[in-house]
Design a protein around this motif. Structure first.
Motif, PDB file in Angstrom:
ATOM      1  N   ASN A  55      36.406 -14.163 -35.834  1.00 46.54           N
ATOM      2  CA  ASN A  55      35.219 -15.021 -35.781  1.00 46.54           C
ATOM      3  C   ASN A  55      34.043 -14.372 -36.494  1.00 46.54           C
ATOM      4  O   ASN A  55      33.236 -15.065 -37.127  1.00 46.54           O
ATOM      5  CB  ASN A  55      34.856 -15.316 -34.320  1.00 46.54           C
ATOM      6  N   LYS A  56      33.922 -13.054 -36.405  1.00 43.42           N
ATOM      7  CA  LYS A  56      32.849 -12.363 -37.126  1.00 43.42           C
ATOM      8  C   LYS A  56      33.016 -12.515 -38.630  1.00 43.42           C
ATOM      9  O   LYS A  56      32.041 -12.705 -39.360  1.00 43.42           O
ATOM     10  CB  LYS A  56      32.838 -10.875 -36.753  1.00 43.42           C
ATOM     11  N   LEU A  57      34.286 -12.445 -39.096  1.00 28.82           N
ATOM     12  CA  LEU A  57      34.543 -12.590 -40.527  1.00 28.82           C
ATOM     13  C   LEU A  57      34.139 -13.966 -41.024  1.00 28.82           C
ATOM     14  O   LEU A  57      33.373 -14.093 -41.983  1.00 28.82           O
ATOM     15  CB  LEU A  57      36.032 -12.334 -40.808  1.00 28.82           C
ATOM     16  N   GLN A  58      34.629 -15.021 -40.349  1.00 28.39           N
ATOM     17  CA  GLN A  58      34.301 -16.360 -40.819  1.00 28.39           C
ATOM     18  C   GLN A  58      32.825 -16.705 -40.560  1.00 28.39           C
ATOM     19  O   GLN A  58      32.202 -17.421 -41.321  1.00 28.39           O
ATOM     20  CB  GLN A  58      35.247 -17.386 -40.180  1.00 28.39           C
ATOM     21  N   GLY A  59      32.260 -16.146 -39.485  1.00 23.65           N
ATOM     22  CA  GLY A  59      30.845 -16.376 -39.188  1.00 23.65           C
ATOM     23  C   GLY A  59      29.927 -15.749 -40.229  1.00 23.65           C
ATOM     24  O   GLY A  59      28.857 -16.293 -40.533  1.00 23.65           O
ATOM     25  N   CYS A  60      30.342 -14.612 -40.787  1.00 28.02           N
ATOM     26  CA  CYS A  60      29.554 -13.957 -41.832  1.00 28.02           C
ATOM     27  C   CYS A  60      29.415 -14.870 -43.039  1.00 28.02           C
ATOM     28  O   CYS A  60      28.340 -14.949 -43.653  1.00 28.02           O
ATOM     29  CB  CYS A  60      30.235 -12.653 -42.262  1.00 28.02           C
TER      30      CYS A  60
END
Length: 256
Positions: A55-60
């Motif tokens: 989620n952090k990857l796609q949220g970035c």
């Protein structure tokens, strides 16, 4: 562990791409996109650690997309945000490092109450905005050291409501308009997300292909959402912030 197309069907990739696109629109306007994407990642079969890291990857991708749009449209001057960006990144890294050593459950119990307070603040924003604008109490340096570091730390440690907290801080302590506060928030939100993502890359929990696919959806959605922020302004931001704050509060209370 990383998933290839053989492990997750193409239809799941497409579904999560669409979920990320919708989340990107909402997150660019009011924050809280993770409220949509994390449950979707868990439903796809990822472990909690993999879901949070991915989620952090796609949220970035979403926050960087929105930040790029706001900078390009002149809503944000990056030269004025060097110190806030730096301190937010430091806070986020510290929070991500300490997440394994601090019992964040106690802090998490207080988050719903704070989010409800933020929702009430935005509900009465038209009445209090003129008063707030005349009571700016922090310089850019003070804002960076106090707000940037602390909320960045919170995002690395826990995360829910980070965008709403940054927006409220900009409205209360810097006297920005709601559109400008949203634009500046996205830059700092992108900073804390990116700093946290760098730390997550060492854990081995990121599902890269899925995160990249969702990241493309987030990027597109954030472009749409950030354009709506500029064209629709507070008529769109206020109700969505209120809704997302209450939705996050309910979700956290149910989890507790």
């Amino acid at each position: 562990m990383d998933f290839l197309f053989a492990d997750i069907s193409l239809w799941v990739y497409l579904a999560l791409f669409c979920v990320a696109l919708v989340a990107g629109i909402i997150d660019a306007i009011a924050g809280g996109g993770g409220l949509i994407t994390v449950p979707a990642l868990l439903a796809a079969g990822l472990s909690p650690a993999e879901a949070l890291a991915t989620n952090k990857l796609q949220g970035c991708a979403g926050t960087l997309s929105a930040s790029y749009h706001f900078v390009r449209k002149g809503q944000v001057k990056l030269s004025d945000m060097i110190l806030p960006i730096t301190m937010t990144a430091i806070g986020s890294v510290l929070g991500t490092i300490l997440v394994s050593y601090i019992d964040s459950r106690l802090l998490l119990k207080a988050v719903p109450i704070i989010l409800i307070g933020v929702a009430i603040f935005f509900l009465f924003l038209p009445k209090v905005q003129p008063y707030i604008a005349s009571k700016v109490v922090l310089s850019n340096t003070q804002f960076a050291l106090i707000i940037g570091t602390s909320i960045g730390f919170y995002d690395g440690l826990i995360g829910p409501g980070t965008g709403a907290f940054f927006s409220t801080a900009y409205l209360c302590f810097m006297g920005l308009s709601i559109i400008s506060a949203t634009a500046h928030t996205k830059v700092l939100n992108a900073t804390s997300n990116l700093a946290s993502l760098i730390m997550f890359t060492f854990t081995g929990h990121i599902v890269w292909m899925l995160g990249i696919a969702m990241g493309i959806g987030q990027w597109i959605g954030a472009q749409i959402g950030s354009q709506l922020v500029i064209t629709k302004g507070s008529k769109l931001i206020r109700p969505l912030v209120i809704f997302m704050c209450l939705a996050m509060s309910i979700k956290l209370l149910m989890d507790a």
